[in-house]
Enzyme design. Sequence first.
Site, mmCIF file in Angstrom:
data_model
loop_
_atom_site.group_PDB
_atom_site.id
_atom_site.type_symbol
_atom_site.label_atom_id
_atom_site.label_comp_id
_atom_site.label_asym_id
_atom_site.label_seq_id
_atom_site.Cartn_x
_atom_site.Cartn_y
_atom_site.Cartn_z
ATOM 1 N N HIS A 235 -5.251 48.845 -2.637
ATOM 2 C CA HIS A 235 -5.167 50.199 -3.188
ATOM 3 C C HIS A 235 -3.741 50.391 -3.707
ATOM 4 O O HIS A 235 -2.792 49.844 -3.123
ATOM 5 C CB HIS A 235 -5.450 51.178 -2.042
ATOM 6 N N ASP B 103 -3.095 48.532 6.161
ATOM 7 C CA ASP B 103 -3.653 49.744 5.569
ATOM 8 C C ASP B 103 -5.011 49.960 6.235
ATOM 9 O O ASP B 103 -5.985 49.283 5.916
ATOM 10 C CB ASP B 103 -3.791 49.560 4.055
ATOM 11 N N GLN C 234 -9.581 52.577 5.581
ATOM 12 C CA GLN C 234 -11.037 52.413 5.568
ATOM 13 C C GLN C 234 -11.544 51.773 6.862
ATOM 14 O O GLN C 234 -12.723 51.461 6.960
ATOM 15 C CB GLN C 234 -11.479 51.571 4.357
ATOM 16 N N LYS D 4 -10.089 61.170 5.751
ATOM 17 C CA LYS D 4 -11.176 60.186 5.671
ATOM 18 C C LYS D 4 -11.863 60.020 7.018
ATOM 19 O O LYS D 4 -12.781 59.218 7.156
ATOM 20 C CB LYS D 4 -10.632 58.834 5.211
ATOM 21 N N CYS E 285 -8.303 53.602 -7.535
ATOM 22 C CA CYS E 285 -6.893 53.303 -7.264
ATOM 23 C C CYS E 285 -6.681 51.810 -7.013
ATOM 24 O O CYS E 285 -5.855 51.425 -6.178
ATOM 25 C CB CYS E 285 -6.342 54.118 -6.096
HETATM 26 N N1 PMP Z 1 -5.634 52.784 1.089
HETATM 27 C C1 PMP Z 1 -6.961 52.748 1.000
HETATM 28 C C2 PMP Z 1 -7.674 51.470 1.306
HETATM 29 C C3 PMP Z 1 -7.656 53.897 0.633
HETATM 30 O O1 PMP Z 1 -8.989 53.854 0.529
HETATM 31 C C4 PMP Z 1 -6.936 55.083 0.353
HETATM 32 C C5 PMP Z 1 -7.667 56.331 -0.094
HETATM 33 N N2 PMP Z 1 -8.526 56.112 -1.196
HETATM 34 C C6 PMP Z 1 -5.557 55.067 0.484
HETATM 35 C C7 PMP Z 1 -4.932 53.901 0.843
HETATM 36 C C8 PMP Z 1 -4.707 56.270 0.203
HETATM 37 O O2 PMP Z 1 -5.044 57.341 1.039
HETATM 38 P P1 PMP Z 1 -4.425 58.777 0.732
HETATM 39 O O3 PMP Z 1 -4.762 59.079 -0.704
HETATM 40 O O4 PMP Z 1 -5.121 59.671 1.681
HETATM 41 O O5 PMP Z 1 -2.980 58.696 0.945
#
Ligand code: PMP
Length: 421
Positions: free
Chosen positions: A135, A212, A215, A238, A378
């Site tokens: 991401h 990270d 998920q 999430k 993203c």
């Molecule tokens: N890493 C992963 C794997 C994600 O799925 C996300 C959210 N889509 C993020 C980072 C970023 O999370 P946030 O936008 O809540 O900071």
Amino acid sequence: AGPTSLADLRADFPLLDQSVNGHPLVYLDSAATAQRPQVVLDAELEFLEKRNAAVHRGAHTLAAEATEEFEGAREAVARFVGAHADEIAWQANATDALNTIAFAIGAASRGRGGEAARRFALRPGDELVVTEAEHHANLIPWQELAAQTGAVLRFVPVDDDGLWTIEDARAVVTEKTRLVAFAHVSNVTGMVAPVAELVELAASVGALTVLDACQSAPHRPLELGRLGVDFAAFSAHKMLGPTGLGVLYGRRELLNALPPGRTGGSMITTVTMEKAEFLPAPQRFEAGTQPVSQAVALGAAVGYLTDAGVAAVHDHELALATRLYEGLAGIPGLRLIGPGAGVERAGLVSFDVAGVHAHDAGQFLDSRGIAVRVGHHCAQPLHRRLGLTASVRASVYLYNTADDVDVFLEAAAGIRPYFGL
Ligand code: PMP
């Protein structure tokens, strides 16, 4: 636990009980943001109605009660992910948490933090390693850190399905590697990373690990202390909690040795006009007024997940993901991304619809009351590697049912015919 064993919980989520475009809502976008059960909504409101006050200061009763709840939430979140409370620092979101680590290492690289921080300092030629599937939140902060320090950002490449293996990582991690940052579970492919092997590989060259866990923390039992990662990040929104709150995990001795990249009130011991001394972790990474009611709500959310049973949630999602994957695999003209049949995947499936832009597919599904995510999620480099600019992603959580999946599959089968294909 089968795919319907958590079905009773669905009634706890008020948002799910509505129609969208004349159809009962089918919410399949929890990997982007999850819905909140009534107890979480109530916990935040009750705090605001009865105990809201600035924490960690003030001699008044409300301040003491607010502080107790705020710190109680930290303890609950720490227990939930197998960490100690002082290893959990509140942040604005997971993105913020990842930046906090990068800022701290950047500060150490500029000589901040004295002797204790020397081991974190990056020098030109040092290497940072990520995967091609990250991401943007777990990519760009490391790009910036590399640019600031002269370090080199290298990546573990993915294959045509968006997957990588520990052997691929072994080819990239070297004696020059100082940090390895990777997603526990990919938000696009649903691939589950070989965490233990990668942690061992990083340790063998003395590199730090950053997980990270966006998920994974919401969906599977997580023992960060036992996993042995040095840092981790995840977002409250999430995992049945509110927006505006993320969690930074760091091993205690590392957090206390790192200089904070952001400074200000609430994170100091002594301040003169020339300099400041910082509090130990986690406060040294919590400059300024914190998202207090959000933290309280996240405490309620992890309580709800614990009551539901995180292992049961995981099993439920696995069953739904298999149903999703097999159903989509049977629809002509769809290209599924990520692990194939029988390979572990998280509760999400991303796919490309031949001849139909992901946004058009998303609008078609929305017209039937089905919420999915479309776009690059993203993860532009990953999509570029797969030869795509966008994909459609359906993701499940504990409140989804086999019926949700079936309604979605029936609609998905209609996408290409609708566009005359
Ligand atoms: N890493 C992963 C794997 C994600 O799925 C996300 C959210 N889509 C993020 C980072 C970023 O999370 P946030 O936008 O809540 O900071």
